[in-house]
Design a protein around this motif. Structure first.
Motif, PDB file in Angstrom:
ATOM      1  N   SER A 159       4.470   8.663  -4.812  1.00  0.00           N
ATOM      2  CA  SER A 159       4.487   9.394  -6.085  1.00  0.00           C
ATOM      3  C   SER A 159       5.796   9.208  -6.842  1.00  0.00           C
ATOM      4  N   ARG A 214       0.840  -1.209   0.000  1.00  0.00           N
ATOM      5  CA  ARG A 214       0.000   0.000   0.000  1.00  0.00           C
ATOM      6  C   ARG A 214       0.874   1.257   0.000  1.00  0.00           C
ATOM      7  N   SER A 223       1.044   4.121  -3.145  1.00  0.00           N
ATOM      8  CA  SER A 223       0.716   5.537  -2.941  1.00  0.00           C
ATOM      9  C   SER A 223       1.937   6.442  -3.060  1.00  0.00           C
TER      10      SER A 223
END
Ligand code: FES
Length: 126
Positions: free
Chosen positions: A96, A90, A94
Motif C-alpha cells: 500500500s 507481487r 500489493s
C-alpha cells in the motif's frame, strides 16, 4: 493475461553474462528471463526482455516496476532467480505504500538490490 500498461512488470536483461565470461550462449540473462516468464504464468506479473540495464558489471540484472510504486533494480542474480523476481513483483504490487517490503522479500532481492527510484510526482516529506 493480457499485457497492460498498469501491469506490474519485471524487466530482465537478456544480454547479461556472468562476470568473467564472454559470449556464452545462451546468454545467462536470457535463461533468467525465460525462468521469470515461466514463474510469472498466471500471476498477473508481466516479464519483458530488455537489452542492458547499464548494470553490466553486476549482472545478471533485472528491474521491477509498478505504477505508483518505487522501481527496483537488482543485480548479482542467477538463472534460478526467476521465481524470486516474480515474488518480489507481487509483493510490490500489493504494497500500500509503494515500497517492496523487506519482510518476505526473497533473499536474492535483498542481497542484490542495486537501487530504487521513486515514483513520478514523489515528494520527500521533511
Ligand atoms: S548487459 Fe545486462 S545490464 Fe548491461
Amino acid at each position: 493475461m493480457l499485457a497492460s500498461a498498469d501491469a506490474t512488470t519485471v524487466y530482465v536483461c537478456v544480454t547479461c553474462q556472468h562476470a568473467g565470461t564472454t559470449d556464452s550462449e545462451p546468454r545467462p540473462g536470457a535463461v533468467l528471463a525465460a525462468a521469470a516468464t515461466k514463474a510469472a504464468e498466471g500471476s498477473g506479473v508481466i516479464v519483458k526482455p530488455i537489452r542492458c540495464l547499464a548494470n553490466c558489471t553486476r549482472g545478471l540484472s533485472a528491474a521491477v516496476r509498478c505504477n505508483g510504486s518505487w522501481t527496483y533494480v537488482f543485480g548479482g542474480l542467477d538463472a534460478a532467480c526467476g521465481p524470486a523476481l516474480v515474488e518480489g513483483a507481487r509483493l510490490l504490487a500489493s504494497a500500500s505504500d509503494g515500497i517492496m517490503p523487506w519482510r518476505g522479500r526473497p533473499q536474492p532481492l535483498k542481497r542484490g538490490l542495486i537501487a530504487r527510484v521513486p515514483p513520478i510526482n514523489f515528494e520527500e516529506l521533511e
